[in-house]
Each structure stands twice: as C-alpha cells, then as structure tokens.
Design a protein around this motif. Structure first.
Motif, PDB file in Angstrom:
ATOM      1  N   MET A  47      62.491  73.338  36.236  1.00 60.26           N
ATOM      2  CA  MET A  47      61.135  72.889  36.569  1.00 60.26           C
ATOM      3  C   MET A  47      60.311  72.543  35.328  1.00 60.26           C
ATOM      4  SD  MET A  47      60.883  72.638  39.780  1.00 60.26           S
ATOM      5  CE  MET A  47      62.547  72.016  39.537  1.00 60.26           C
ATOM      6  N   LEU A  48      60.556  73.224  34.226  1.00 54.45           N
ATOM      7  CA  LEU A  48      59.798  72.914  33.013  1.00 54.45           C
ATOM      8  C   LEU A  48      60.020  71.465  32.579  1.00 54.45           C
ATOM      9  CD1 LEU A  48      60.254  76.209  30.943  1.00 54.45           C
ATOM     10  CD2 LEU A  48      58.233  75.426  32.181  1.00 54.45           C
ATOM     11  N   GLY A  49      61.196  70.924  32.908  1.00 47.08           N
ATOM     12  CA  GLY A  49      61.467  69.527  32.578  1.00 47.08           C
ATOM     13  C   GLY A  49      60.716  68.544  33.444  1.00 47.08           C
ATOM     14  N   LEU A  50      60.192  69.005  34.594  1.00 52.05           N
ATOM     15  CA  LEU A  50      59.435  68.124  35.491  1.00 52.05           C
ATOM     16  C   LEU A  50      57.955  68.061  35.137  1.00 52.05           C
ATOM     17  CD1 LEU A  50      60.916  68.926  39.030  1.00 52.05           C
ATOM     18  CD2 LEU A  50      61.379  66.953  37.572  1.00 52.05           C
ATOM     19  N   ILE A  51      57.491  68.991  34.292  1.00 52.11           N
ATOM     20  CA  ILE A  51      56.092  68.963  33.860  1.00 52.11           C
ATOM     21  C   ILE A  51      56.008  67.997  32.677  1.00 52.11           C
ATOM     22  CG2 ILE A  51      54.132  70.331  33.073  1.00 52.11           C
ATOM     23  CD1 ILE A  51      55.447  72.771  34.335  1.00 52.11           C
TER      24      ILE A  51
END
Length: 642
Positions: free
Chosen positions: A435-439
């Motif tokens: 998910m950190l890659g989607l921010i």
C-alpha cells in the motif's frame, strides 16, 4: 489591415480571386450516424473485417473475443521458457498477497488462492494484454469489506457476508462485461487521473491504518474505516498491545521495503522483491512454529481447506434487502477495478509498443469475474504490483497467467496445510508494504505544479476517503470535477472531433476542436491512433511517400488538464515508436504554460512547435526534401522560436 484598405488591380474579379469553399450540408441522420460511430467506435474495430470472406470473418471474430486463438498458433519454445519463469515468479507473489487481501476483505483466507486460480485462466483466453497479471487487489478488498460490512457483520454472520461478496462480484462482472459489449468504456474515463491518484492514496492510507489491528495484536477493533475511528480504537486499547507482534510486524515491513528499494535500484534483481512476500510467509511460519509464538499473543491463520474451488452458483443472493447492497457494491468495485486494470494494461502495452482494446479488456475482466463468482472467487482485476513483476520477469504472452494458475492449483491441492502457522502480522506487513507504493505523493506534487484545480480534486478525494469513507471521497471528487467541467460537458459530443486536411505527401494534419481533459482524453488517444493507421494504409495502397510527420493543430484547445497532458505524452511515445515526429501548432498560452511545467515541451523539442499550420508544413516539407526520412534521428537546428 481590412479588405477595404487593399487596392485590388482594376478589372480583377475579386469574388473569383478570394473565395472560401463552404462545407456541403450534411443530412441529419448522417450526422447522427457519424457522431454515434465516433462515440462508440473511435478505434474502428471492424476495419480488419472489411473485404474478407465469411470464413475469415468468423475466424477474426473468434480471435477478437478469444485472443488466445491469435497468439497460440505462433507460440514458440522461447516464449514458453519466458512465460514459465514469469508465471512461477508472479505465483510466488500471488499466493501470499491473495491470502493477505482476502483477510483484508474479511473473507476466509483460502478465497485469495481460489481467486488466483480460475480468473487468470479465463483472462489468458480472453485478455488482449500480454503483461497483465490477474488477481485480487487491496482497494477492491477494502471496498467489499467496508460496503458490505455496513449491512452484515462478518463476525456474527460470516456465511451471509461471504455469499454477498460472491453476489457483488457477479454484479461487478455483469457491469464490466456489459460496458465492453455495448462499447460504453468511455464511462470509466470520467474518473480523472487526479481523482484516481487521490482515491488510491486515501484507500492505501486507510488500509495501512487497519493493519494496526494485527500488528499490535488487538482482538477487538472498529469496523469503521475512517482515520478518527481507527485512532480511537487503537489508543483506547493500549493495555492490550502485544509488543511481540509489533516487533515482528515492524521487522517484516522493514525487510519488505528494503527488498523493494534494492530491486528498484538494481532492476536485474527484480525477483528479490517479488520473492520477498513468500519468504516473509515462510520465515514467519517457521518462527512461530519453533517458538510457539501463537501461545504468546501472535495470531496465526489456522487451518486452510485443501482442494480446488467449490461451486458457489447457488450461494448468490438475489433477494431483498441484501440484493440492493450487493448491486451497489458490485457497481462501485467494478468501476474501480476496471479503471485500475485498463490503466495498468495500457501502461505496459505502451512500453512494448502494442495496442490493447479497452472494450475487449472490459469483456475479459467482466467474464472472469462472472465465472469467478460461480467458483468461490471474489473481485479480481490486474493489480499493478503483480503486473510489474510479470513484465520485469520477461513474460511474452498471457500464458504466464496459466502458469501462475497451475502453481496455485498445486498449492491448493497439496500445500495449504503449510500455511497453518503463518502469523497474521506477516500478512499485514505484506499489505502495508504494497500500500505504501500506492500513496503517490510525487504525482500529487506534480499536480500542484501543473494544475492547482486538479490538485484540489486529488486532495479532496484523499481527505474524503481518509476522514469519511470511500464513497464520500468519490462523491466529493466528482462534485469538484462536475463544477469545473460543467460548460465543457455540454459540448461533449463535439469534444475531440478531428478533421483531416488535404493530403500532403509524408505529412498528416489533424485538428482538435475542443479543450482536452479527462473525459475526452481516452477518445482522442484512440482516434489519433486510428487516423495514423488509416493514413499509413492509404499511403501504402497508393505507393506514395511514407508518413513521417503528424501535425496537430491546437488552435481550438483553450485548456488542458493533467489527463490531457498524459494523453499527449502517450501519443508522443506512440509516434516515436513508429519512427514518426509529432508537431504541435498554435498552442494557447494556458496550454503552453502547463505543457512547459510538465516538461512535455522539452521532451518534444521546442523546434517542433509552430505558430501556424503553414509554417509547420513548410518546415516539414523542407526536412523531407533535404534529409533522409527519419526525423527521430535528426536533431538539426530549429526552424522557429515560437
């Protein structure tokens, strides 16, 4: 100087010398027919059926709906080796991710494996993307958990919750397939780039916050997804925090982020980050088994049922009051899944210089979700992380999805007992790292620099999701978009209409007669590609000079948003790969400012920007007559200082 000030020679018939031809009137029904064709068939999918015998048309029709019949006869051993490696690699990522996302959706973990078995097989037969790797996604899982959770408590009635998830997946598939069959894919385009960036970032933030339950070892947690509710639930239970679980979670998050950073710095070692989630599961399971950590507050998955997908057709819920909830959830998740899957597919297709049909992709994704709902699967699409691994692993065709399905099938048949001691905190760590890659904060900064209103749309979607709910975020963003585009929406039928000028050897001149923004950017991309294809076919049939320049007259383009800029960037890459040169004419001040801020003008080259079509044609003609026809390699001095 007006015409009255000009002294015409005596005896000259002025009316004959200067006369602009008036376009002939078009019959009403012919105009309607043209508008309908441009709206629903901008890519002209029937071109290849023209002048073909009935048997050939049948084969082409079969290949249209089942592209496997097009690439399978040409399949080679070299392709198989590449797809085998890619399929095994993405399977190593799909297994732990599938289990993790199923837990995120409040569904049995085994459904994550079921959803990585049947849907990829169907997509391999019907999908047009060579690089898309099919599976469950975090945002779709979050939507199912939050929207269904408002009506049915998954702890109190897990069976009904599960059946509603299947039903929502069914309706999502019906919507997706219908949009593709009826050529209504342009509806998805109304989710602008700014909205998607804000929405995905907000959803990723909410998903990360919800993982605090497993990371801190909490047994009771709020069912709400907003920031305030989650923080209240976390800090009112400080006496129940488990330091063992927290340490384990932080260590695995650190490990996953380090491997991803290493793979980004060293692309040849892409497999390191791809294998990291599976290695985390293996290491976490061994650690729990050897230390008996499950007796010290570390929660584990428990038993996973062995065997292949059981049928679930009879589990679909078509009765009130739950059917309405399932339909609503299916519509929202279906649109979001389509937007992500098609965007990911187009991105990788652009890298490899091939074209995917958006409407065909909708049919494929919808069909696999319909059949998935019949076989105990929930919502699937083409996630970016899995597709990126597939691309980097060197896949050649959609057969890599078949290999992945076979590996998952073997796991379901023989290996599921090995996941008994897998700690839930490891699954949470896998979700958080993904998910950190989607921010995408860099995209938000880019929006701020280019278009402040797009940035406002992005931030409003983010804030709405984080502090309200997923639906609130989408509604706020849609309101902002409709406020900005109200005047343009009224002339949507005319937006992006492109008219071809007189044929000039080696040059194609196109005119765009409306602002370029998210609602017509996809149409323009398809239509421009079609014009280039048709012009190259015409030139080839006539035996004329090959096409070298594509001139776009931007006189009527009064504004452009970030989705429009992305469209121009994609068009430039498309013409570059064909060995052509893109030329822009008469950019308005607002458009030029935004293109300059986005660095697009630097990428294009300022020498390929002109004030008038006449200047552009003159410069291109000079280049055609003076140099060998390959403008991409010719970086000679500029022709204007526009």
């Amino acid at each position: 100087m007006g015409n009255a000030d000009y002294a015409y020679p005596s005896g000259m018939n002025v009316e004959c010398v200067h006369r602009v031809a008036i376009p002939p009137p078009q019959p009403f029904f012919k105009s309607v027919k043209y508008s309908m064709k441009e709206t629903f068939f901008p890519d002209d999918p029937f071109r290849k059926f023209k002048n073909q015998p009935a048997s050939k048309r049948f084969v082409l029709g079969l290949q249209y709906f089942f592209p496997i019949f097009e690439w399978a006869p040409k399949y080679t051993l070299h392709f198989f080796k590449s797809d085998l490696i890619a399929g095994i690699t993405i399977a190593s990522l799909a297994i732990p991710q599938g289990i993790s996302y199923a837990k995120l959706a409040n569904l049995p973990p085994i459904l994550g494996l079921y959803s990585s078995f049947i849907p990829p097989l169907i997509y391999a037969m019907m999908g047009s993307s060579r690089d898309l790797a099919v599976g469950t996604v975090a945002v779709g899982s979050l939507l199912i958990a939050s929207m269904l959770g408002r009506v049915v408590n998954f702890n109190e009635n897990p069976k009904l919750f599960l059946h509603l998830a299947f039903t929502a997946t069914f309706f999502a598939g019906v919507l997706q397939a219908s949009l593709g069959l009826f050529r209504l894919g342009f509806i998805v385009d109304f989710l602008s780039h700014a909205t998607i960036v804000g929405f995905m970032g907000g959803a990723a933030t909410v998903v990360c916050l919800q993982q605090l339950k497993s990371i801190l070892g909490l047994e009771h947690f709020t069912h709400e997804a907003d920031l305030v509710s989650v923080m209240r639930s976390v800090f009112t239970q400080t006496h129940e925090w488990r330091w063992e679980s927290a340490v384990l979670g932080c260590c695995f998050i650190f490990y996953l982020l380090v491997t991803r950073y290493f793979s980004k710095r060293k692309p040849k070692f892409f497999w390191v980050s791809a294998m990291a989630p599976l290695m985390s599961v293996i290491l976490g399971s061994l650690l729990v088994y050897l230390t008996h950590a499950e007796k010290h507050g570390v929660q584990v998955i428990g038993d996973l049922k062995k065997g292949l997908n059981p049928p679930s057709v009879t589990d679909l819920v078509f009765v009130s009051p739950y059917m309405g909830t399932a339909i609503k959830t299916g519509l929202v998740t279906g649109i979001i899944a389509l937007a992500e899957g098609i965007a990911v597919g187009r991105s990788f297709a652009m890298f490899k210089n091939y074209h995917i049909d958006g409407n065909k992709e909708m049919i494929a994704i919808g069909t696999m979700n319909i059949f998935g709902s019949f076989t105990s699967c929930y919502l699937t699409t083409g996630p970016f992380s899995r597709s990126a691994v597939n691309y980097n692993a060197g896949c050649k065709t959609a057969a890599s999805n078949i290999v992945m399905s076979i590996v998952v099938m073997l796991t379901l048949l023989f290996l599921t007992p090995l996941f008994h001691f897998t700690p839930l905190v490891v699954l949470s760590a896998i979700i958080v790292s993904a998910m950190l890659g989607l921010i995408d904060y860099q995209a938000a900064i880019h929006l701020w620099k280019i278009d402040k209103f797009d940035f406002l749309v992005c931030i409003s979607a983010y804030v709405g999701v984080v502090f309200g709910s997923v639906e609130i975020g989408l509604v706020i963003a849609a309101k902002n978009i409709s406020f900005r585009q109200h005047s343009k929406f009224c002339s949507l039928q005319k937006c992006g209409t492109i008219s071809n000028a007189n044929h000039i050897p080696g040059i194609l001149i196109l005119e765009i007669d409306a602002p370029i923004y998210f609602a017509n950017a996809s149409y323009l991309r398809e239509r421009i590609t079609r014009w280039i294809d048709e012009e190259e076919d015409r030139i080839k049939a006539a035996g004329q000079t090959s096409l070298q320049y594509v001139i776009m007259d931007m006189t009527a383009v009064g504004n452009i948003d970030t989705s429009g800029i992305s469209m121009l960037e994609e068009c430039k890459k498309t013409v570059d790969r064909r060995g052509l040169q893109l030329v822009l004419v008469n950019l308005r001040s607002e458009v030029m400012k935004k293109l300059n801020k986005s660095k697009f003008l630097d990428e294009l080259g300022h020498k390929w920007i002109f004030l008038t079509v006449e200047e552009a044609v003159g410069a291109c003609n000079f280049m055609l007559q003076t140099y060998k026809p390959n403008p991409m390699k010719d970086e000679s001095e500029g022709w204007n200082n526009a």
